[in-house]
Design an enzyme around this catalytic site. Structure first.
Site, PDB file in Angstrom:
ATOM      1  N   LYS A  81      -8.469  44.048 -74.260  1.00  0.00           N
ATOM      2  CA  LYS A  81      -8.955  42.975 -73.386  1.00  0.00           C
ATOM      3  C   LYS A  81     -10.469  42.842 -73.405  1.00  0.00           C
ATOM      4  O   LYS A  81     -10.995  41.834 -72.948  1.00  0.00           O
ATOM      5  CB  LYS A  81      -8.414  43.121 -71.961  1.00  0.00           C
ATOM      6  N   ASP A  82     -11.172  43.830 -73.940  1.00  0.00           N
ATOM      7  CA  ASP A  82     -12.630  43.742 -74.066  1.00  0.00           C
ATOM      8  C   ASP A  82     -13.069  43.141 -75.408  1.00  0.00           C
ATOM      9  O   ASP A  82     -14.265  42.965 -75.631  1.00  0.00           O
ATOM     10  CB  ASP A  82     -13.264  45.136 -73.939  1.00  0.00           C
ATOM     11  N   ARG A 129     -10.085  37.050 -62.049  1.00  0.00           N
ATOM     12  CA  ARG A 129      -8.635  36.896 -62.102  1.00  0.00           C
ATOM     13  C   ARG A 129      -7.961  37.653 -60.952  1.00  0.00           C
ATOM     14  O   ARG A 129      -7.079  37.124 -60.263  1.00  0.00           O
ATOM     15  CB  ARG A 129      -8.139  37.422 -63.458  1.00  0.00           C
ATOM     16  N   ARG A 130      -8.382  38.895 -60.745  1.00  0.00           N
ATOM     17  CA  ARG A 130      -7.782  39.680 -59.653  1.00  0.00           C
ATOM     18  C   ARG A 130      -8.155  39.086 -58.298  1.00  0.00           C
ATOM     19  O   ARG A 130      -7.338  39.062 -57.382  1.00  0.00           O
ATOM     20  CB  ARG A 130      -8.224  41.146 -59.757  1.00  0.00           C
ATOM     21  N   ARG A 147     -17.765  47.439 -59.580  1.00  0.00           N
ATOM     22  CA  ARG A 147     -17.788  47.683 -61.027  1.00  0.00           C
ATOM     23  C   ARG A 147     -17.928  49.166 -61.279  1.00  0.00           C
ATOM     24  O   ARG A 147     -17.946  49.980 -60.386  1.00  0.00           O
ATOM     25  CB  ARG A 147     -18.958  46.924 -61.672  1.00  0.00           C
ATOM     26  N   ARG A 153     -15.068  53.815 -59.393  1.00  0.00           N
ATOM     27  CA  ARG A 153     -14.344  52.922 -58.487  1.00  0.00           C
ATOM     28  C   ARG A 153     -13.505  53.712 -57.492  1.00  0.00           C
ATOM     29  O   ARG A 153     -13.471  53.403 -56.301  1.00  0.00           O
ATOM     30  CB  ARG A 153     -13.432  51.984 -59.285  1.00  0.00           C
ATOM     31  N   CYS A 240     -16.410  32.723 -68.659  1.00  0.00           N
ATOM     32  CA  CYS A 240     -16.540  33.934 -67.843  1.00  0.00           C
ATOM     33  C   CYS A 240     -16.381  33.616 -66.379  1.00  0.00           C
ATOM     34  O   CYS A 240     -16.106  34.481 -65.565  1.00  0.00           O
ATOM     35  CB  CYS A 240     -17.930  34.537 -68.026  1.00  0.00           C
TER      36      CYS A 240
HETATM   37  N1  LIG Z   1     -12.291  45.687 -67.040  1.00  0.00           N
HETATM   38  C1  LIG Z   1     -12.675  46.885 -67.726  1.00  0.00           C
HETATM   39  C2  LIG Z   1     -11.527  47.533 -68.425  1.00  0.00           C
HETATM   40  N2  LIG Z   1     -11.325  47.338 -69.741  1.00  0.00           N
HETATM   41  C3  LIG Z   1     -10.194  48.022 -70.093  1.00  0.00           C
HETATM   42  C4  LIG Z   1      -9.699  48.643 -68.971  1.00  0.00           C
HETATM   43  C5  LIG Z   1      -8.479  49.468 -68.966  1.00  0.00           C
HETATM   44  C6  LIG Z   1      -7.253  48.614 -68.967  1.00  0.00           C
HETATM   45  C7  LIG Z   1      -6.724  48.290 -70.313  1.00  0.00           C
HETATM   46  O1  LIG Z   1      -6.471  49.199 -71.107  1.00  0.00           O
HETATM   47  O2  LIG Z   1      -6.502  47.110 -70.609  1.00  0.00           O
HETATM   48  C8  LIG Z   1     -10.540  48.364 -67.896  1.00  0.00           C
HETATM   49  C9  LIG Z   1     -10.424  48.875 -66.522  1.00  0.00           C
HETATM   50  C10 LIG Z   1      -9.620  48.003 -65.593  1.00  0.00           C
HETATM   51  O3  LIG Z   1      -9.395  46.820 -65.865  1.00  0.00           O
HETATM   52  O4  LIG Z   1      -9.221  48.511 -64.534  1.00  0.00           O
END
Ligand SMILES: NCc1[nH]cc(CCC(=O)O)c1CC(=O)O
Length: 305
Positions: A81-82, A129-130, A147, A153, A240
């Site tokens: 996802k990154d 999104r969340r 963050r 967190r 974004c």
């Molecule tokens: N936003 C940052 C991020 N990038 C990947 C993950 C781990 C989740 C994954 O493997 O997709 C996270 C942490 C999260 O969203 O809680």
């Protein structure tokens, strides 16, 4: 015999993900040695602002790509996802291993589920999104920026700065922190970020040996699912600043894609679900339907989680 160098960020999550993939690779690349090359990325330096404000999640990936492109490393493992849609020239995603649990998790200090939190309870998340998903179900809660890596967190939750936080199940699971999870949030209410729970292994496109090892650890179902999700994201070109999610899974011989888009303030949303055979065509069809239903007014460029 070749030694393969694996670029990795230093966070606990990045290291477990990298080690997991190295273990998968050792089974298919007998006799090959692996060496980790730790890298500090610009994304790791920024902990005080929402990523959506500072150039996005691509910051985690660009410095790692630099190491692979220059030969300082041969491959790297990213949270899918990154990973931006456009990779650095000459690099490719050689493997998408089997996906972990794609869902979001609620971790609350007093063990309440989302519906049980008192009005005005403070929820920590920086993902638009969340935030939009929370607003949809509990518009009476207060959502604040949170963050940092997973440990940070959880610490801020434990210190009492929040009543609950939302993070990815996969990250918690990979760190052995499943016992922290209060509630597994269902994908139709918290549509996951594109690629959430999946890993991407990146390498040089012309490195035939590495490409062969990576093909052997790739999971076809996960690959097809994230292809549909990324096709959706690419087609809507969500910025974004716009809450967006998409999750695909195999249903029989087909793929079912659920997509979610909200307006920038997270008060209105559109959710579409379709089934299809071809991942990319399905992603495009769902994107076109979301745009047709009015999301085009909310969208401009990039992505955000
Ligand atoms: N936003 C940052 C991020 N990038 C990947 C993950 C781990 C989740 C994954 O493997 O997709 C996270 C942490 C999260 O969203 O809680």
């Amino acid at each position: 015999m070749r030694t393969l160098r694996v670029a990795t960020r230093r966070s606990a999550l990045a290291l477990t993900q990298t080690n997991h993939v190295v273990e998968l690779l050792k089974r298919v690349a007998r006799g090959v040695e692996f060496e980790l090359v730790p890298i500090r990325t610009r994304g790791d330096e920024i902990v005080d602002r929402a990523l959506s404000e500072v150039g996005g999640k691509g910051l985690f990936v660009a410095d790692i790509e630099q190491a692979i492109a220059t030969g300082q490393a041969d491959l790297a493992v990213h949270s899918l996802k990154d990973v931006p849609f456009e990779l650095r020239e000459g690099l490719t995603i050689g493997a998408v291993p089997r996906r972990e649990d794609p869902r979001d998790a609620l971790v609350s200090r007093a063990g309440q589920m989302l519906v049980e939190l008192p009005p005005g309870a403070r929820i920590g998340t920086s993902s638009l999104r969340r935030q939009a998903a929370i607003r949809r179900l509990r518009p009476d809660l207060r959502v604040d920026t949170l963050r940092g890596n997973i440990d940070t967190r959880l610490r801020r939750l434990a210190e009492g700065q929040f009543d609950a936080i939302v993070l990815a199940v996969s990250g918690l699971h990979r760190l052995g922190l499943d016992d922290k999870i209060t509630e597994y949030l269902p994908v139709h209410q918290f549509v996951p970020a594109v690629g959430q729970g999946a890993l991407a292994v990146e390498c040089r496109a012309d490195d035939d040996e590495v490409m062969r090892y990576l093909a052997a650890i790739s999971d076809p179902d996960t690959t097809r699912a994230v292809e549909a999700e990324r096709a959706f994201l690419s087609r809507v070109e969500g910025s974004c600043q716009v809450p967006i999610g998409a999750y695909a899974e195999r249903v029989g011989h087909q793929l079912r894609l659920t997509a979610f888009v909200a307006d920038p303030s997270g008060t209105q949303h559109i959710q579409v679900e379709q089934t299809g055979d071809h991942p990319r065509a399905l992603g495009v069809a769902v994107a076109d339907e979301v745009l047709r239903q009015g999301a085009d007014a909310w969208l401009k460029a990039g992505q955000g989680d």
